[in-house]
Design an enzyme around this catalytic site. Structure first.
Site, PDB file in Angstrom:
ATOM      1  N   CYS A  65      -0.383   9.788  65.926  1.00 38.73           N
ATOM      2  CA  CYS A  65      -0.434   9.670  64.463  1.00 38.73           C
ATOM      3  C   CYS A  65       0.973   9.666  63.880  1.00 38.73           C
ATOM      4  O   CYS A  65       1.828  10.466  64.289  1.00 38.73           O
ATOM      5  CB  CYS A  65      -1.233  10.836  63.884  1.00 38.73           C
ATOM      6  SG  CYS A  65      -1.439  10.720  62.087  1.00 38.73           S
ATOM      7  N   CYS A  69       1.740  16.222  59.499  1.00 42.02           N
ATOM      8  CA  CYS A  69       0.992  17.418  59.095  1.00 42.02           C
ATOM      9  C   CYS A  69       1.262  18.547  60.094  1.00 42.02           C
ATOM     10  O   CYS A  69       0.948  18.438  61.276  1.00 42.02           O
ATOM     11  CB  CYS A  69      -0.496  17.113  59.037  1.00 42.02           C
ATOM     12  SG  CYS A  69      -0.910  15.684  57.990  1.00 42.02           S
ATOM     13  N   CYS A  72      -1.373  19.958  62.754  1.00 39.72           N
ATOM     14  CA  CYS A  72      -2.161  19.024  63.559  1.00 39.72           C
ATOM     15  C   CYS A  72      -1.533  18.763  64.926  1.00 39.72           C
ATOM     16  O   CYS A  72      -0.351  18.433  65.036  1.00 39.72           O
ATOM     17  CB  CYS A  72      -2.330  17.706  62.800  1.00 39.72           C
ATOM     18  SG  CYS A  72      -3.426  16.550  63.670  1.00 39.72           S
ATOM     19  N   CYS A 109     -19.911  12.805  62.888  1.00 37.02           N
ATOM     20  CA  CYS A 109     -18.667  12.633  62.153  1.00 37.02           C
ATOM     21  C   CYS A 109     -17.704  11.813  62.991  1.00 37.02           C
ATOM     22  O   CYS A 109     -17.269  12.272  64.062  1.00 37.02           O
ATOM     23  CB  CYS A 109     -18.062  13.997  61.812  1.00 37.02           C
ATOM     24  SG  CYS A 109     -19.179  15.069  60.877  1.00 37.02           S
ATOM     25  N   CYS A 142     -20.835  10.284  58.994  1.00 42.19           N
ATOM     26  CA  CYS A 142     -19.694  10.558  58.121  1.00 42.19           C
ATOM     27  C   CYS A 142     -18.451   9.983  58.781  1.00 42.19           C
ATOM     28  O   CYS A 142     -18.244  10.168  59.985  1.00 42.19           O
ATOM     29  CB  CYS A 142     -19.535  12.067  57.920  1.00 42.19           C
ATOM     30  SG  CYS A 142     -18.109  12.544  56.911  1.00 42.19           S
ATOM     31  N   CYS A 202     -17.041  14.741  51.397  1.00 40.74           N
ATOM     32  CA  CYS A 202     -16.875  15.945  52.205  1.00 40.74           C
ATOM     33  C   CYS A 202     -15.395  16.291  52.172  1.00 40.74           C
ATOM     34  O   CYS A 202     -14.559  15.480  52.580  1.00 40.74           O
ATOM     35  CB  CYS A 202     -17.353  15.661  53.627  1.00 40.74           C
ATOM     36  SG  CYS A 202     -17.039  16.977  54.818  1.00 40.74           S
ATOM     37  N   ARG A 272     -19.429  24.505  55.523  1.00 37.73           N
ATOM     38  CA  ARG A 272     -19.443  24.297  56.970  1.00 37.73           C
ATOM     39  C   ARG A 272     -18.329  25.089  57.633  1.00 37.73           C
ATOM     40  O   ARG A 272     -17.165  24.992  57.235  1.00 37.73           O
ATOM     41  CB  ARG A 272     -19.274  22.811  57.279  1.00 37.73           C
ATOM     42  CG  ARG A 272     -19.363  22.465  58.767  1.00 37.73           C
ATOM     43  CD  ARG A 272     -19.129  20.975  58.983  1.00 37.73           C
ATOM     44  NE  ARG A 272     -19.953  20.182  58.090  1.00 37.73           N
ATOM     45  CZ  ARG A 272     -19.689  18.929  57.738  1.00 37.73           C
ATOM     46  NH1 ARG A 272     -18.602  18.323  58.183  1.00 37.73           N
ATOM     47  NH2 ARG A 272     -20.492  18.280  56.917  1.00 37.73           N
TER      48      ARG A 272
END
Length: 397
Positions: A65, A69, A72, A109, A142, A202, A272
């Site tokens: 990626c 962040c 992560c 998901c 999702c 979400c 969740r």
């Protein structure tokens, strides 16, 4: 406690607590913890009974990626030894999803690392959604693909996506401290794009990154204003090889207080328990089911979770039941069909959405916040995923 009685009454009326009340929940002592759980549990049962919704993650593209962040393991510059692979083919993703659905999940998901999808990526994910839905009647799907460009949410909706996940993660004030390659406003924009396209939004948070109680309350109040149908609460998994590897700021008790605060602020929303529950809640996971009505089954994106069989036994032993495919997750006033999906909420009627009726009565002053006890680091509980999607090994479901 007058505070808890007030919060229960407000939760049963879908009324917004004051910031002071939310902060006071986080400041309660360990001696008061069971009282806090019992109070928030009344609100949870009012809107969701004793059902637990199971969700299953499929990591479509892992690692590599370009975003930075700090939390992560897939970030730019991460040296965490995670699985790295490019896009799964639609049939591979469908096979991975089948394991979770066989284990009792009702929502799949689909997640892919990256800043956001290209139009080709949206086409690829659309093919995957169709493959999963062709094989599994009634399944919810999702997508979680990062920042969306104009028109992409609509294309995903047309392909059959029911929901879109994009977390705010932390407060607007501190967002730049954890990420510099995009902004908090970018994240809000994507959640709004999902809403506008008719997808069930979400959006949630990550706790344990060194944030203050005020940051936690700020992000949860911001989430209530955005009105997602589901709010995932992640607890930071401190991966070695990431900037936050040494951030062990959570105890099981603090995790429970955070979940209770989220339930009081968003009483009728699917709360969740997401990544990190095994690492930080540990043997207290069953208590968390009295606060949240939804969990992920099995493994996460890059880390291993509790065995799927253990998840199902935990739910049964705690006196809860797995939500069936024929049961509607959200309360009737939120699942009236505005989105056309069974989990869609209504966002055009201020009397029926999550932030309708936000009057405050009987506010309690915030207690002086004690210094939170810092948990002992448990790197032994952070297990890199080596099975399931992207491997030749059977998934955990």
């Amino acid at each position: 406690m007058d505070l808890l009685n007030t919060l229960v009454e407000k939760g049963l009326r879908r009324e917004l607590p004051s910031r002071e009340e939310a902060l006071a929940v986080l400041a309660t002592s360990d001696d008061e913890l069971l009282d806090v759980v019992a109070a928030a549990g009344k609100v949870r049962r009012q809107w969701f009974g004793r059902r637990v919704k199971l969700n299953y993650l499929v990591n479509l593209k892992s690692g590599l990626c370009p975003e930075d962040c700090s939390y992560c393991s897939q970030r730019l510059g991460s040296t965490a030894g995670i699985l790295k692979y490019t896009w799964l083919k639609p049939d591979e993703a469908s096979q991975a999803a089948a394991a979770g659905l066989a284990g009792g999940a009702k929502r799949v998901c689909l997640v892919a690392s990256g800043r956001g999808p290209t139009d080709r990526d949206v086409e690829r994910v659309s093919d995957t959604i169709k493959a999963i839905k062709d094989e599994n009647e009634g399944v919810e799907v999702c997508a979680c693909l990062g920042l969306l460009s104009d028109g992409q949410a609509e294309r995903l909706r047309e392909a059959g996506a029911d929901a879109y996940n994009h977390n705010l993660n932390t407060s607007e004030e501190t967002y730049a401290d954890i990420t510099t390659t995009h902004t908090y406003a970018d994240r809000v924009d994507t959640v709004q794009k999902a809403h506008a396209a008719g997808l069930s939004a979400c959006s949630g948070l990550i706790a344990g990154m060194g944030e203050s109680d005020e940051d936690l309350v700020d992000v949860v109040f911001s989430l209530r204003e955005l009105d997602p149908d589901s709010v995932p609460v992640n607890f930071l998994i401190p991966f070695e090889g990431t900037p936050l590897a040494k951030e062990w700021n959570l105890t099981p008790q603090r995790c429970l207080r955070i979940l209770a605060m989220v339930r009081f602020v968003c009483p009728d929303v699917e709360v969740r328990i997401a990544g990190g529950r095994e690492v930080h809640l540990r043997t207290m996971q069953p208590l968390a089911l009295h606060l949240a009505n939804s969990i992920f089954l099995g493994d996460y994106l890059t880390s291993e979770g509790q065995a799927g069989k253990a998840d199902l036994e935990m739910i049964a032993d705690a006196g809860f039941e797995v939500e069936g495919a024929d049961q509607v997750t959200l309360p009737e006033h939120r699942s009236g069909g505005c989105h056309g999906g069974e989990s869609g909420g209504c966002h055009d009627d201020g009397d029926t959405d999550c932030h309708g009726g936000a009057g405050v009565c009987g506010s309690a002053p915030a207690a002086a916040a004690p210094a939170p006890r810092v948990d002992e680091p448990r790197p032994d509980l952070v297990a890199v995923r080596r099975r399931g999607a992207g491997t030749d090994l059977a998934p955990n479901a």
